[in-house]
Design a protein around this motif. Structure first.
Motif, PDB file in Angstrom:
ATOM      1  N   VAL A 126      67.641  33.244 -48.781  1.00 51.09           N
ATOM      2  CA  VAL A 126      66.899  32.414 -47.819  1.00 51.09           C
ATOM      3  C   VAL A 126      66.284  33.269 -46.701  1.00 51.09           C
ATOM      4  O   VAL A 126      65.142  33.044 -46.286  1.00 51.09           O
ATOM      5  N   GLY A 127      67.061  34.247 -46.225  1.00 55.71           N
ATOM      6  CA  GLY A 127      66.649  35.021 -45.051  1.00 55.71           C
ATOM      7  C   GLY A 127      65.273  35.666 -45.138  1.00 55.71           C
ATOM      8  O   GLY A 127      64.413  35.402 -44.286  1.00 55.71           O
ATOM      9  N   PRO A 128      65.028  36.496 -46.153  1.00 61.14           N
ATOM     10  CA  PRO A 128      63.736  37.195 -46.207  1.00 61.14           C
ATOM     11  C   PRO A 128      62.542  36.247 -46.255  1.00 61.14           C
ATOM     12  O   PRO A 128      61.528  36.485 -45.598  1.00 61.14           O
ATOM     13  N   VAL A 129      62.665  35.169 -47.034  1.00 63.88           N
ATOM     14  CA  VAL A 129      61.550  34.215 -47.159  1.00 63.88           C
ATOM     15  C   VAL A 129      61.303  33.513 -45.820  1.00 63.88           C
ATOM     16  O   VAL A 129      60.153  33.356 -45.387  1.00 63.88           O
ATOM     17  N   THR A 130      62.398  33.107 -45.165  1.00 62.16           N
ATOM     18  CA  THR A 130      62.263  32.420 -43.881  1.00 62.16           C
ATOM     19  C   THR A 130      61.599  33.336 -42.855  1.00 62.16           C
ATOM     20  O   THR A 130      60.695  32.925 -42.124  1.00 62.16           O
ATOM     21  N   GLU A 131      62.047  34.585 -42.818  1.00 63.61           N
ATOM     22  CA  GLU A 131      61.490  35.532 -41.845  1.00 63.61           C
ATOM     23  C   GLU A 131      60.018  35.812 -42.126  1.00 63.61           C
ATOM     24  O   GLU A 131      59.186  35.842 -41.214  1.00 63.61           O
ATOM     25  N   ARG A 132      59.679  36.022 -43.411  1.00 63.47           N
ATOM     26  CA  ARG A 132      58.284  36.307 -43.756  1.00 63.47           C
ATOM     27  C   ARG A 132      57.384  35.117 -43.421  1.00 63.47           C
ATOM     28  O   ARG A 132      56.288  35.267 -42.910  1.00 63.47           O
ATOM     29  N   THR A 133      57.905  33.921 -43.684  1.00 62.51           N
ATOM     30  CA  THR A 133      57.108  32.720 -43.402  1.00 62.51           C
ATOM     31  C   THR A 133      56.887  32.559 -41.902  1.00 62.51           C
ATOM     32  O   THR A 133      55.771  32.247 -41.459  1.00 62.51           O
ATOM     33  N   LEU A 134      57.951  32.787 -41.118  1.00 60.41           N
ATOM     34  CA  LEU A 134      57.814  32.675 -39.659  1.00 60.41           C
ATOM     35  C   LEU A 134      56.785  33.686 -39.149  1.00 60.41           C
ATOM     36  O   LEU A 134      55.955  33.365 -38.290  1.00 60.41           O
ATOM     37  N   LEU A 135      56.804  34.896 -39.706  1.00 64.15           N
ATOM     38  CA  LEU A 135      55.876  35.933 -39.267  1.00 64.15           C
ATOM     39  C   LEU A 135      54.437  35.616 -39.680  1.00 64.15           C
ATOM     40  O   LEU A 135      53.521  35.630 -38.850  1.00 64.15           O
ATOM     41  N   VAL A 136      54.240  35.320 -40.964  1.00 60.84           N
ATOM     42  CA  VAL A 136      52.869  35.116 -41.467  1.00 60.84           C
ATOM     43  C   VAL A 136      52.259  33.833 -40.882  1.00 60.84           C
ATOM     44  O   VAL A 136      51.128  33.838 -40.386  1.00 60.84           O
ATOM     45  N   ALA A 137      53.029  32.743 -40.918  1.00 58.95           N
ATOM     46  CA  ALA A 137      52.516  31.483 -40.348  1.00 58.95           C
ATOM     47  C   ALA A 137      52.324  31.642 -38.840  1.00 58.95           C
ATOM     48  O   ALA A 137      51.352  31.141 -38.273  1.00 58.95           O
ATOM     49  N   GLY A 138      53.235  32.373 -38.209  1.00 60.59           N
ATOM     50  CA  GLY A 138      53.129  32.601 -36.766  1.00 60.59           C
ATOM     51  C   GLY A 138      51.886  33.380 -36.407  1.00 60.59           C
ATOM     52  O   GLY A 138      51.146  33.009 -35.488  1.00 60.59           O
ATOM     53  N   LEU A 139      51.630  34.459 -37.139  1.00 62.24           N
ATOM     54  CA  LEU A 139      50.432  35.259 -36.871  1.00 62.24           C
ATOM     55  C   LEU A 139      49.159  34.449 -37.116  1.00 62.24           C
ATOM     56  O   LEU A 139      48.195  34.539 -36.350  1.00 62.24           O
ATOM     57  N   THR A 140      49.167  33.650 -38.193  1.00 60.91           N
ATOM     58  CA  THR A 140      47.988  32.838 -38.519  1.00 60.91           C
ATOM     59  C   THR A 140      47.695  31.837 -37.400  1.00 60.91           C
ATOM     60  O   THR A 140      46.553  31.717 -36.934  1.00 60.91           O
ATOM     61  N   CYS A 141      48.753  31.134 -36.977  1.00 59.87           N
ATOM     62  CA  CYS A 141      48.570  30.138 -35.911  1.00 59.87           C
ATOM     63  C   CYS A 141      48.222  30.821 -34.581  1.00 59.87           C
ATOM     64  O   CYS A 141      47.400  30.314 -33.806  1.00 59.87           O
ATOM     65  N   TYR A 142      48.825  31.975 -34.328  1.00 59.89           N
ATOM     66  CA  TYR A 142      48.554  32.721 -33.086  1.00 59.89           C
ATOM     67  C   TYR A 142      47.082  33.140 -33.040  1.00 59.89           C
ATOM     68  O   TYR A 142      46.398  32.950 -32.031  1.00 59.89           O
ATOM     69  N   LEU A 143      46.608  33.713 -34.152  1.00 65.75           N
ATOM     70  CA  LEU A 143      45.201  34.139 -34.204  1.00 65.75           C
ATOM     71  C   LEU A 143      44.270  32.947 -34.005  1.00 65.75           C
ATOM     72  O   LEU A 143      43.268  33.039 -33.293  1.00 65.75           O
ATOM     73  N   ALA A 144      44.602  31.831 -34.646  1.00 67.84           N
ATOM     74  CA  ALA A 144      43.760  30.626 -34.520  1.00 67.84           C
ATOM     75  C   ALA A 144      43.696  30.172 -33.064  1.00 67.84           C
ATOM     76  O   ALA A 144      42.632  29.801 -32.565  1.00 67.84           O
ATOM     77  N   TRP A 145      44.844  30.213 -32.370  1.00 68.15           N
ATOM     78  CA  TRP A 145      44.890  29.788 -30.966  1.00 68.15           C
ATOM     79  C   TRP A 145      44.045  30.718 -30.090  1.00 68.15           C
ATOM     80  O   TRP A 145      43.317  30.269 -29.202  1.00 68.15           O
ATOM     81  N   GLN A 146      44.113  32.043 -30.374  1.00 69.66           N
ATOM     82  CA  GLN A 146      43.333  33.007 -29.579  1.00 69.66           C
ATOM     83  C   GLN A 146      41.825  32.846 -29.833  1.00 69.66           C
ATOM     84  O   GLN A 146      41.031  32.821 -28.895  1.00 69.66           O
ATOM     85  N   VAL A 147      41.467  32.730 -31.111  1.00 68.30           N
ATOM     86  CA  VAL A 147      40.042  32.574 -31.451  1.00 68.30           C
ATOM     87  C   VAL A 147      39.514  31.272 -30.850  1.00 68.30           C
ATOM     88  O   VAL A 147      38.426  31.236 -30.266  1.00 68.30           O
ATOM     89  N   GLY A 148      40.311  30.204 -30.959  1.00 68.74           N
ATOM     90  CA  GLY A 148      39.912  28.917 -30.384  1.00 68.74           C
ATOM     91  C   GLY A 148      39.697  29.029 -28.881  1.00 68.74           C
ATOM     92  O   GLY A 148      38.704  28.541 -28.346  1.00 68.74           O
ATOM     93  N   THR A 149      40.623  29.691 -28.195  1.00 66.07           N
ATOM     94  CA  THR A 149      40.494  29.853 -26.744  1.00 66.07           C
ATOM     95  C   THR A 149      39.205  30.603 -26.398  1.00 66.07           C
ATOM     96  O   THR A 149      38.471  30.200 -25.487  1.00 66.07           O
TER      97      THR A 149
END
Lengths: 98, 224
Positions: free
Chosen positions: B124-147
């Motif tokens: 469970v650990g590696p998948v959860t961590e990778r998902t948090l990182l990739v989804a986090g970066l995607t959403c973070y970039l979207a928020w910055q570009v939107g701003t």
């Protein structure tokens, strides 16, 4: 707001995110069982909260129809199906309300 | 779950976040100025909190109300983090870095990915961590570009309604994925009703209501 206040807000925000993930030890079996029961209720609560406004009313009609569309297909247990159901619901809601 | 699959799952949420980012950028420019608007999005990365701060600032709030609203809205992170904690196996440093990306949407993707891995008999650990990182970066970039788009004065207000519909649909989908037992479905329905009751009784607690409701319905024992 100045840079100092922003820094304080950033520190509180990051601290709140990190405190459980970094400082908490791995929970015991009993607490872990309680925590394992929480995701579905959290998502149900978040979905509900996004359908309510700050003045005790519901959001606009098409958004409610989108939620209904997603809810109808939710037994399929597929995120894609829910997105498609939501899009269909939104379209239907827009057409009905027009 | 592959990085590409995580990206694909995150994109609808990222698109909605981008739209709300433009609204934030456009509104914040007049109240906070360009440097603080950019800095707030880069460093806070929380739509609910940033819009709440903006509303308080436009009403002339001083430091104390800003700090209090920050503490109140961030309380839910403690519970989200506690739920996610047993699913992360990385070092403290790794968890400290990942925690920056802990927002409602990324929490959902990470939990769902972890549960899918668990059902498939994978770690469970590696998948959860990778998902948090990739989804986090995607959403973070979207928020910055939107701003940035909002700061440039490009209006995406027409897309606000569609973007507003994505979040309930997304959370219903994530909730459906999280239901693996009948009792989960029952608890989810009760939590939804409880959230609505709290939000109607105390509208200002609307943001923390889901977590309060989830804690209350998760406490009674027993699984079916």
């Amino acid at each position: 707001m100045n840079a100092l206040v922003l820094a304080l807000i950033v520190a509180i925000t990051y601290g709140s995110r990190a405190i459980s993930l970094v400082l908490l030890p791995r929970p015991g079996a009993r607490l872990e069982a309680i925590l394992a029961r929480m995701p579905a209720p959290i998502f149900a609560g978040l979905a509900t909260a996004t359908l309510l406004t700050g003045d005790r009313s519901l959001v606009g009609g098409p958004i409610l129809w989108a939620a209904l569309g997603a809810l109808v297909v939710s037994p399929a247990r597929s995120l894609l199906a829910c997105l498609i159901g939501g899009a269909a619901g939104y379209t239907l809601g827009t057409l009905l309300i027009r | 779950m592959s990085t590409r699959a995580i990206l694909a799952a995150s994109l609808p949420a990222a698109a909605a976040i981008l739209v709300f980012g433009t609204l934030y950028g456009a509104a914040a420019r007049a109240i906070m100025g360009v440097p603080l608007t950019v800095a707030s999005s880069l460093l806070i990365f929380s739509g609910a909190l940033q819009f709440a701060l903006l509303a308080l600032l436009s009403a002339g709030a001083t430091t104390l109300p800003l700090v209090l609203i920050t503490a109140a809205l961030n309380l839910r992170h403690l519970v989200l983090g506690a739920v996610l904690r047993p699913r992360l196996e990385g070092s403290r440093l790794r968890r400290a870095a990942l925690s920056f990306f802990l927002v409602d949407e990324t929490f959902g993707f990470a939990v769902a990915a972890g549960q899918a891995a668990e059902r498939a008999g994978k770690p469970v650990g590696p998948v959860t961590e990778r998902t948090l990182l990739v989804a986090g970066l995607t959403c973070y970039l979207a928020w910055q570009v939107g701003t940035l788009i909002g700061l440039l004065g490009v209006g995406l207000a027409v897309a606000e309604n569609v973007a507003g519909a994505i979040f309930p649909v997304l959370f219903i989908g994530l909730g459906a994925l999280a239901v693996t037992r009948f009792s989960h479905a029952v608890r989810a329905v009760v939590a939804a009703l409880l959230t609505a009751a709290i939000a109607f009784a105390w509208p200002d607690l609307r943001v923390v209501a889901p977590v309060v409701a989830a804690v209350l319905v998760a406490l009674p024992g027993g699984e079916r």
